[in-house]
Design a protein around this motif. Structure first.
Motif, PDB file in Angstrom:
ATOM      1  N   PHE A   1       0.859  -1.187   0.000  1.00 52.06           N
ATOM      2  CA  PHE A   1       0.000   0.000   0.000  1.00 52.06           C
ATOM      3  C   PHE A   1       0.893   1.234   0.000  1.00 52.06           C
ATOM      4  CE2 PHE A   1      -2.976   3.200   1.248  1.00 52.06           C
ATOM      5  CZ  PHE A   1      -4.206   2.743   0.792  1.00 52.06           C
ATOM      6  N   ASN A   2       0.721   2.086  -1.014  1.00 48.03           N
ATOM      7  CA  ASN A   2       1.622   3.226  -1.174  1.00 48.03           C
ATOM      8  C   ASN A   2       0.887   4.566  -1.053  1.00 48.03           C
ATOM      9  OD1 ASN A   2       4.318   4.169  -1.593  1.00 48.03           O
ATOM     10  ND2 ASN A   2       3.737   4.791  -3.670  1.00 48.03           N
ATOM     11  N   GLY A   3       0.364   4.829   0.142  1.00 43.69           N
ATOM     12  CA  GLY A   3      -0.198   6.132   0.442  1.00 43.69           C
ATOM     13  C   GLY A   3      -1.207   6.625  -0.563  1.00 43.69           C
ATOM     14  N   GLU A   4      -1.006   7.881  -0.990  1.00 36.38           N
ATOM     15  CA  GLU A   4      -1.949   8.524  -1.903  1.00 36.38           C
ATOM     16  C   GLU A   4      -2.071   7.786  -3.228  1.00 36.38           C
ATOM     17  OE1 GLU A   4       2.030   9.811  -2.923  1.00 36.38           O
ATOM     18  OE2 GLU A   4       0.994   9.829  -0.984  1.00 36.38           O
ATOM     19  N   GLY A   5      -1.033   7.043  -3.627  1.00 33.80           N
ATOM     20  CA  GLY A   5      -1.104   6.266  -4.862  1.00 33.80           C
ATOM     21  C   GLY A   5      -2.179   5.189  -4.811  1.00 33.80           C
ATOM     22  N   ASP A   6      -2.470   4.718  -3.600  1.00 32.86           N
ATOM     23  CA  ASP A   6      -3.518   3.717  -3.404  1.00 32.86           C
ATOM     24  C   ASP A   6      -4.765   4.315  -2.764  1.00 32.86           C
ATOM     25  OD1 ASP A   6      -2.582   1.003  -4.293  1.00 32.86           O
ATOM     26  OD2 ASP A   6      -0.883   1.551  -3.048  1.00 32.86           O
ATOM     27  N   GLY A   7      -4.788   5.650  -2.646  1.00 34.39           N
ATOM     28  CA  GLY A   7      -6.020   6.306  -2.234  1.00 34.39           C
ATOM     29  C   GLY A   7      -6.098   6.798  -0.804  1.00 34.39           C
ATOM     30  N   ILE A   8      -5.037   6.553   0.004  1.00 34.86           N
ATOM     31  CA  ILE A   8      -5.049   7.054   1.379  1.00 34.86           C
ATOM     32  C   ILE A   8      -3.676   7.647   1.680  1.00 34.86           C
ATOM     33  CG2 ILE A   8      -5.430   6.545   3.823  1.00 34.86           C
ATOM     34  CD1 ILE A   8      -6.988   4.026   2.940  1.00 34.86           C
ATOM     35  N   GLY A   9      -3.550   8.950   1.554  1.00 31.47           N
ATOM     36  CA  GLY A   9      -2.274   9.598   1.827  1.00 31.47           C
ATOM     37  C   GLY A   9      -1.908   9.526   3.298  1.00 31.47           C
ATOM     38  N   GLY A  10      -0.605   9.459   3.573  1.00 33.90           N
ATOM     39  CA  GLY A  10      -0.135   9.484   4.948  1.00 33.90           C
ATOM     40  C   GLY A  10       0.186   8.139   5.548  1.00 33.90           C
ATOM     41  N   VAL A  11       0.019   7.059   4.790  1.00 31.94           N
ATOM     42  CA  VAL A  11       0.298   5.725   5.325  1.00 31.94           C
ATOM     43  C   VAL A  11       0.846   4.827   4.211  1.00 31.94           C
ATOM     44  CG1 VAL A  11      -2.077   4.919   4.915  1.00 31.94           C
ATOM     45  CG2 VAL A  11      -0.651   3.769   6.623  1.00 31.94           C
ATOM     46  N   THR A  12       1.839   4.017   4.543  1.00 33.57           N
ATOM     47  CA  THR A  12       2.318   2.989   3.624  1.00 33.57           C
ATOM     48  C   THR A  12       2.360   1.663   4.369  1.00 33.57           C
ATOM     49  OG1 THR A  12       4.673   3.307   4.141  1.00 33.57           O
ATOM     50  CG2 THR A  12       3.740   4.637   2.338  1.00 33.57           C
ATOM     51  N   ILE A  13       2.258   0.568   3.620  1.00 26.94           N
ATOM     52  CA  ILE A  13       2.326  -0.768   4.207  1.00 26.94           C
ATOM     53  C   ILE A  13       3.271  -1.624   3.367  1.00 26.94           C
ATOM     54  CG2 ILE A  13       1.042  -2.792   5.003  1.00 26.94           C
ATOM     55  CD1 ILE A  13      -1.513  -1.071   4.928  1.00 26.94           C
ATOM     56  N   ASP A  14       4.262  -2.215   4.010  1.00 30.42           N
ATOM     57  CA  ASP A  14       5.215  -3.100   3.341  1.00 30.42           C
ATOM     58  C   ASP A  14       5.047  -4.522   3.837  1.00 30.42           C
ATOM     59  OD1 ASP A  14       6.379  -1.005   1.896  1.00 30.42           O
ATOM     60  OD2 ASP A  14       7.716  -0.507   3.560  1.00 30.42           O
TER      61      ASP A  14
ATOM     62  N   GLY B   1      -2.728  12.296  12.549  1.00 25.91           N
ATOM     63  CA  GLY B   1      -4.066  12.229  11.976  1.00 25.91           C
ATOM     64  C   GLY B   1      -4.393  10.859  11.421  1.00 25.91           C
ATOM     65  N   ILE B   2      -3.517  10.317  10.592  1.00 22.47           N
ATOM     66  CA  ILE B   2      -3.792   8.997  10.010  1.00 22.47           C
ATOM     67  C   ILE B   2      -3.697   7.915  11.088  1.00 22.47           C
ATOM     68  CG2 ILE B   2      -1.425   8.499   9.279  1.00 22.47           C
ATOM     69  CD1 ILE B   2      -4.684   7.633   7.384  1.00 22.47           C
TER      70      ILE B   2
END
Length: 398
Positions: free
Chosen positions: A107-120, A134-135
């Motif tokens: 999951f790459n933040g705003e690229g996947d639709g939710i800015g402010g968080v990534t998941i590896d 906030g996130i």
């Protein structure tokens, strides 16, 4: 949805945001004093009160938050987060099926639709990076979505929202089972040792996967390779596996030596046959020039900003000078792998740095190949800053 704050967007920014720009810039908002608690839902309108988007308040760099939806009727709740995460997981289906790669971004933040968080993803374990308080208030929704949608061994997190963007020191374990470290993962068959519990860095930068593969498969054979700002030696390992005659890894951090030795070892390479040097890269360049050392490949992947006792480096201001030093110690027809993750300029400006450096040194060159982010680091065309990685494989020509 409760406690929604209506924010007015200045005319100079409204058009851009209506076109899909997802970051809520601090300078874009007229009435930002109404924002009190991070995690508050936001409704954005223009001067005439026309709806632009809805999102959340979360301070990140020069932003106040992110737009999550362009529909005034969409509800931002657990189902919303689950839908976004499911699509992201589906988009990475080929990665989950690749036995040679067990570490990638899901999951790459705003690229996947939710800015402010990534998941590896690291071989069954998930690492969530939170970039604002906030996130982080939506932690339960995001973690519940992950656990519902996919097989999770364990979840770790990094809170990257202390003052000045620093990492929040804390126990990074969240739920599930704790991993046994080092957690050995694979990337195109290369092994890396991952530590999800040792501070902000985990052991390898996943966004350089395609570059490491190219170094191993196309460029390293028979070469003497200098890897500067080497961190844990990932590029050096790729070069050695690709048939490099010898690698030299240089990094100022004391931990770089043991981490690099570990990476060589788990890939079946005798680290004693390689050079691993704990030294300021800029001092090493001076040493190499003084000793008339030359390399067939020089890898430059500095941080966007770095400070040592004697040097301060800013990619935007100093990359040209860094390249000039690299050119001096690169053999004729040798290669320079020039990389930057600085988001404040694009590939065109980066190529300008390259041209300027070669003009200053009186040398000629050609760019053999360019890289940006790999496909698991999904981006959106409306947010160019998100496509931050720029890499050029440059040949010093005669």
């Amino acid at each position: 949805m409760t406690n929604k704050v209506r924010l007015k967007v200045k005319p100079a920014y409204a058009k851009k945001m209506k076109a899909g720009y997802p970051l809520i810039a601090e300078d874009a908002i007229m009435n930002k004093k109404e924002l009190k608690v991070e995690g508050t839902f936001i409704e954005l309108v223009d001067e005439q009160g026309q709806f632009i988007g809805q999102g959340y308040y979360g301070k990140q760099n020069k932003g106040l938050g992110w737009v999550l939806s362009r529909s005034p009727r969409e509800v931002i709740d657990g189902k919303f987060f689950k839908t976004k995460i499911k699509k992201a997981l589906d988009d990475r289906a080929a990665f989950f099926e690749d036995a040679d790669t067990t570490a990638f971004r899901v999951f790459n933040g705003e690229g996947d639709g939710i800015g402010g968080v990534t998941i590896d993803y690291f071989d069954g374990f998930y690492l969530i990076n939170w970039y604002s308080e906030g996130i982080y208030r939506f932690k339960d929704e995001i973690i519940d979505s992950l656990r519902t949608l996919t097989d999770v061994k364990g979840i770790y997190e990094k809170k990257r929202f202390a003052k000045k963007g620093m990492y929040v020191e804390d126990d990074d374990f969240v739920t599930g089972e704790r991993a046994q470290f080092p957690l050995i993962v694979k990337e195109n068959g290369i092994h890396f040792a991952i530590y999800l519990n040792e501070g902000a860095m985990v052991g390898v930068f996943l966004d350089q996967r395609d570059v490491r593969k190219a170094i191993r498969d196309q460029y390293a054979e028979g070469k003497r390779v200098l890897n500067t700002f080497s961190y844990t030696g990932a590029f050096s390992v790729a070069a050695a596996l690709g048939g490099a005659v010898k690698t030299t890894s240089v990094d100022l951090a004391n931990r770089s030596r043991s981490k690099t030795e570990e990476h060589f070892t788990i890939n079946g390479i005798d680290y004693e046959e390689q050079d691993i040097i704990v030294e300021d890269v800029f001092n090493y360049f001076k040493y190499a020039v003084r000793k008339q050392l030359k390399f067939d490949m020089v890898i430059l992947d500095p941080p966007s900003f770095a400070r040592s006792k004697k040097h301060t480096f800013s990619a935007e201001k100093d990359y040209t000078a860094l390249l000039e030093q690299a050119i001096q110690i690169t053999e004729e027809n040798g290669l320079i792998v020039a990389s930057t993750n600085c988001s404040t300029f694009g590939m065109k400006k980066f190529k300008g740095f390259i041209e300027k450096a070669f003009n200053k040194t009186g040398e000629t060159y050609k760019i053999l190949r360019e890289f940006t982010l790999p496909e698991d680091f999904k981006i959106t065309s409306e947010f160019k800053e998100g496509n931050y990685l720029k890499v050029a494989v440059i040949q010093k020509t005669t």
